[in-house]
Motif scaffolding. Structure first.
Motif, mmCIF file in Angstrom:
data_model
loop_
_atom_site.group_PDB
_atom_site.id
_atom_site.type_symbol
_atom_site.label_atom_id
_atom_site.label_comp_id
_atom_site.label_asym_id
_atom_site.label_seq_id
_atom_site.Cartn_x
_atom_site.Cartn_y
_atom_site.Cartn_z
ATOM 1 N N GLY A 269 8.276 -47.824 -32.078
ATOM 2 C CA GLY A 269 8.195 -47.618 -33.515
ATOM 3 C C GLY A 269 9.143 -48.492 -34.302
ATOM 4 O O GLY A 269 9.020 -48.591 -35.532
ATOM 5 N N ALA A 270 10.089 -49.145 -33.628
ATOM 6 C CA ALA A 270 11.038 -50.015 -34.328
ATOM 7 C C ALA A 270 10.345 -51.283 -34.814
ATOM 8 O O ALA A 270 9.273 -51.667 -34.330
ATOM 9 C CB ALA A 270 12.195 -50.379 -33.403
ATOM 10 N N LEU A 271 10.976 -51.944 -35.772
ATOM 11 C CA LEU A 271 10.477 -53.212 -36.288
ATOM 12 C C LEU A 271 11.227 -54.341 -35.588
ATOM 13 O O LEU A 271 12.462 -54.338 -35.529
ATOM 14 C CB LEU A 271 10.696 -53.309 -37.804
ATOM 15 N N MET A 272 10.487 -55.323 -35.086
ATOM 16 C CA MET A 272 11.076 -56.481 -34.403
ATOM 17 C C MET A 272 10.901 -57.724 -35.277
ATOM 18 O O MET A 272 9.854 -57.898 -35.913
ATOM 19 C CB MET A 272 10.410 -56.693 -33.047
ATOM 20 N N TYR A 273 11.923 -58.582 -35.290
ATOM 21 C CA TYR A 273 11.931 -59.729 -36.198
ATOM 22 C C TYR A 273 12.175 -61.036 -35.432
ATOM 23 O O TYR A 273 12.938 -61.073 -34.461
ATOM 24 C CB TYR A 273 13.030 -59.564 -37.249
ATOM 25 N N TRP A 274 11.532 -62.093 -35.946
ATOM 26 C CA TRP A 274 11.695 -63.423 -35.374
ATOM 27 C C TRP A 274 11.874 -64.455 -36.486
ATOM 28 O O TRP A 274 11.296 -64.327 -37.565
ATOM 29 C CB TRP A 274 10.467 -63.833 -34.563
ATOM 30 N N GLU A 275 12.676 -65.494 -36.195
ATOM 31 C CA GLU A 275 12.707 -66.707 -37.008
ATOM 32 C C GLU A 275 11.596 -67.613 -36.498
ATOM 33 O O GLU A 275 11.449 -67.789 -35.283
ATOM 34 C CB GLU A 275 14.053 -67.423 -36.877
ATOM 35 N N THR A 276 10.835 -68.211 -37.425
ATOM 36 C CA THR A 276 9.650 -68.959 -37.011
ATOM 37 C C THR A 276 9.657 -70.418 -37.424
ATOM 38 O O THR A 276 8.646 -71.098 -37.291
ATOM 39 C CB THR A 276 8.384 -68.294 -37.589
ATOM 40 N N GLY A 277 10.758 -70.913 -37.949
ATOM 41 C CA GLY A 277 10.801 -72.309 -38.356
ATOM 42 C C GLY A 277 10.504 -72.519 -39.825
ATOM 43 O O GLY A 277 10.464 -73.656 -40.295
ATOM 44 N N ASN A 278 10.252 -71.453 -40.564
ATOM 45 C CA ASN A 278 10.116 -71.569 -42.017
ATOM 46 C C ASN A 278 10.840 -70.399 -42.664
ATOM 47 O O ASN A 278 11.537 -69.644 -41.987
ATOM 48 C CB ASN A 278 8.638 -71.636 -42.446
ATOM 49 N N GLU A 279 10.702 -70.272 -43.967
ATOM 50 C CA GLU A 279 11.484 -69.262 -44.685
ATOM 51 C C GLU A 279 10.928 -67.854 -44.581
ATOM 52 O O GLU A 279 11.512 -66.916 -45.128
ATOM 53 C CB GLU A 279 11.622 -69.643 -46.169
ATOM 54 N N HIS A 280 9.791 -67.680 -43.903
ATOM 55 C CA HIS A 280 9.132 -66.367 -43.915
ATOM 56 C C HIS A 280 9.462 -65.504 -42.698
ATOM 57 O O HIS A 280 9.655 -64.310 -42.820
ATOM 58 C CB HIS A 280 7.625 -66.538 -44.023
ATOM 59 N N GLY A 281 9.498 -66.103 -41.513
ATOM 60 C CA GLY A 281 9.753 -65.324 -40.317
ATOM 61 C C GLY A 281 8.552 -64.484 -39.914
ATOM 62 O O GLY A 281 7.443 -64.632 -40.443
ATOM 63 N N HIS A 282 8.774 -63.575 -38.974
ATOM 64 C CA HIS A 282 7.693 -62.724 -38.481
ATOM 65 C C HIS A 282 8.265 -61.355 -38.131
ATOM 66 O O HIS A 282 9.412 -61.240 -37.681
ATOM 67 C CB HIS A 282 7.047 -63.348 -37.246
ATOM 68 N N VAL A 283 7.456 -60.320 -38.342
ATOM 69 C CA VAL A 283 7.855 -58.959 -38.008
ATOM 70 C C VAL A 283 6.666 -58.245 -37.374
ATOM 71 O O VAL A 283 5.505 -58.499 -37.735
ATOM 72 C CB VAL A 283 8.346 -58.187 -39.262
ATOM 73 N N SER A 284 6.947 -57.386 -36.412
ATOM 74 C CA SER A 284 5.906 -56.588 -35.755
ATOM 75 C C SER A 284 6.478 -55.212 -35.421
ATOM 76 O O SER A 284 7.693 -55.020 -35.396
ATOM 77 C CB SER A 284 5.435 -57.256 -34.454
ATOM 78 N N VAL A 285 5.583 -54.281 -35.155
ATOM 79 C CA VAL A 285 5.983 -52.932 -34.757
ATOM 80 C C VAL A 285 5.953 -52.851 -33.229
ATOM 81 O O VAL A 285 4.962 -53.222 -32.598
ATOM 82 C CB VAL A 285 5.055 -51.868 -35.361
ATOM 83 N N TYR A 286 7.050 -52.378 -32.652
ATOM 84 C CA TYR A 286 7.131 -52.210 -31.204
ATOM 85 C C TYR A 286 6.445 -50.903 -30.814
ATOM 86 O O TYR A 286 6.755 -49.829 -31.341
ATOM 87 C CB TYR A 286 8.589 -52.189 -30.759
ATOM 88 N N LEU A 287 5.506 -51.003 -29.865
ATOM 89 C CA LEU A 287 4.718 -49.839 -29.456
ATOM 90 C C LEU A 287 5.247 -49.178 -28.197
ATOM 91 O O LEU A 287 4.847 -48.055 -27.868
ATOM 92 C CB LEU A 287 3.261 -50.256 -29.229
ATOM 93 N N GLY A 288 6.117 -49.857 -27.479
ATOM 94 C CA GLY A 288 6.596 -49.354 -26.196
ATOM 95 C C GLY A 288 6.003 -50.147 -25.038
ATOM 96 O O GLY A 288 5.031 -50.899 -25.194
ATOM 97 N N ASP A 289 6.598 -50.005 -23.866
ATOM 98 C CA ASP A 289 6.134 -50.695 -22.653
ATOM 99 C C ASP A 289 6.094 -52.210 -22.838
ATOM 100 O O ASP A 289 5.226 -52.894 -22.271
ATOM 101 C CB ASP A 289 4.746 -50.196 -22.227
#
Length: 385
Positions: free
Chosen positions: A323-343
């Motif tokens: 359920g946590a939110l995971m974040y990444w730097e992607t090489g531009n100013e926006h980045g990326h975020v996703s929801v962790y589901l487990g496993d």
């Protein structure tokens, strides 16, 4: 450090408007004038990068205009919070190395001048990170340089096989802080570091850093077999694409969403089956939707992480509660975020199929996009609507 662009150097002393472009949609967002605590340098570099067409890479679309900065003497809260966060990391490394407060002051002055005390992934030529260190000049790999604890350790020096840092400069403690900074950075504009002293002292005060702290001129040698202060594990033990693992955690009481964590995960898992191609570059919007919001209330995924309260951030941790939110730097100013589901899985748009959402291994964002994992935080949407 090689010559920094004259425009960026001049921009550190004057409020200059810059036209920012959203890399995902290619439209001009507005003119922002920004000065103080190094923010001008940061925006100048970002504007130059965008104008040069070098700000590409995977990322999420900005859903609205950024807040306009109207005061030339005030740094926006999100930027200030990130500066304080990075200042604490730098000072922690200095204390771990048993260096005096003056070492922290010099490092803060340098980082304010070079990057606005922001861990940026661009700069002049191949310069990166807080101190704009260059892989081509032997400072380290891009991953090392953009790891704040590691880059701070490089700046402080005493690293065999790397360029000399602060403790490698004879009698640095007797020097003016700006002169000592220049001896490490070797900039074409040596007079600019000393102009950051007042700003560095302000940040230090807000971060609770004691700049009068006593310490050793040479400091304690850093053991390369142990993690730097603030790092989760040594870089050699967290390679790109390393697996993620489940952890248990209770969200802070201020985390309140229309959907519970269990409801959010159940809803998210149902979305790939709908086969709807409507989420192209809308990672933050989709993430907010998972928790029952129509919008997150901020402009980009990586901004959402940066404005997250410090006690909610878990930088670099690969042990993540479902359920946590995971974040990444992607090489531009926006980045990326996703929801962790487990496993070890996330629900993410665009990675597997552009525009669609899919359940995929969390490590795919690194291995398929070449993104840099930043960390996780609870599903906190204080501006959700």
């Amino acid at each position: 450090m090689d010559v920094r662009d004259m425009t960026e150097a001049a921009a550190t002393r004057a409020a200059t408007p810059f036209l920012l472009k959203a890399g995902c949609i290619g439209t001009a967002l507005g003119l922002i004038g920004m000065l103080g605590l190094g923010a001008t340098t940061l925006i100048a570099g970002a504007a130059k990068k965008s104008a040069d067409g070098k700000g590409g890479g995977a990322g999420c679309e900005i859903s609205g205009l950024p807040e306009e900065v109207t005061s030339a003497s005030t740094v926006p809260g999100p930027i200030r919070a990130q500066q304080i966060h990075n200042a604490k990391i730098i000072d922690n490394v200095a204390q771990e190395r048993e260096l005096p407060g003056k070492a922290s002051l010099i490092a803060l002055m340098t980082a304010l001048q070079e990057s606005g005390l922001q861990n940026i992934n661009h700069g002049h030529l191949d310069s990166l990170g807080l101190f704009q260190q260059r892989p081509s000049q032997g400072w380290g790999t891009p991953a090392e340089i953009t790891n704040p604890p590691h880059s701070a350790g490089l700046f402080f020096g005493g690293n065999p096989g790397r360029p000399p840092g602060l403790v490698d400069v004879p009698k640095w403690q007797l020097m003016d802080p700006g002169v000592a900074a220049q001896r490490v950075q070797r900039s074409a504009y040596p007079g600019l570091y000393i102009t950051r002293r007042g700003q560095a002292e302000q940040v230090a005060t807000q971060a609770g850093i004691d700049l009068s702290r006593a310490g050793s001129e040479t400091g304690r040698e850093q053991d390369p077999s142990t993690p730097e202060q603030g790092a989760c594990t040594p870089a050699s033990e967290t390679p790109v694409g390393a697996p993620f693992h489940d952890d248990a955690a209770d969200w802070p009481p201020e985390v309140k969403n229309p959907r519970s964590t269990a409801e959010a995960i159940e809803w998210a898992k149902s979305q790939p089956g709908l086969n709807e191609k409507k989420w192209w570059k809308w990672c933050l919007k989709f993430t907010a939707k998972v928790y029952g919001w129509n919008a997150a209330g901020v402009g980009s995924a990586i901004t959402h992480y940066r404005v997250m309260p410090e006690h909610m951030k878990h930088p670099g941790s690969r042990d993540i509660p479902p359920g946590a939110l995971m974040y990444w730097e992607t090489g531009n100013e926006h980045g990326h975020v996703s929801v962790y589901l487990g496993d070890g899985k996330i629900i993410s748009n665009d990675v597997l199929r552009p525009g669609y959402v899919d359940v995929i291994p969390a490590s795919d964002v690194e291995t398929k996009w070449g993104a840099q994992y930043v960390g996780w935080a609870p599903p906190y949407f204080p501006k959700g609507a």
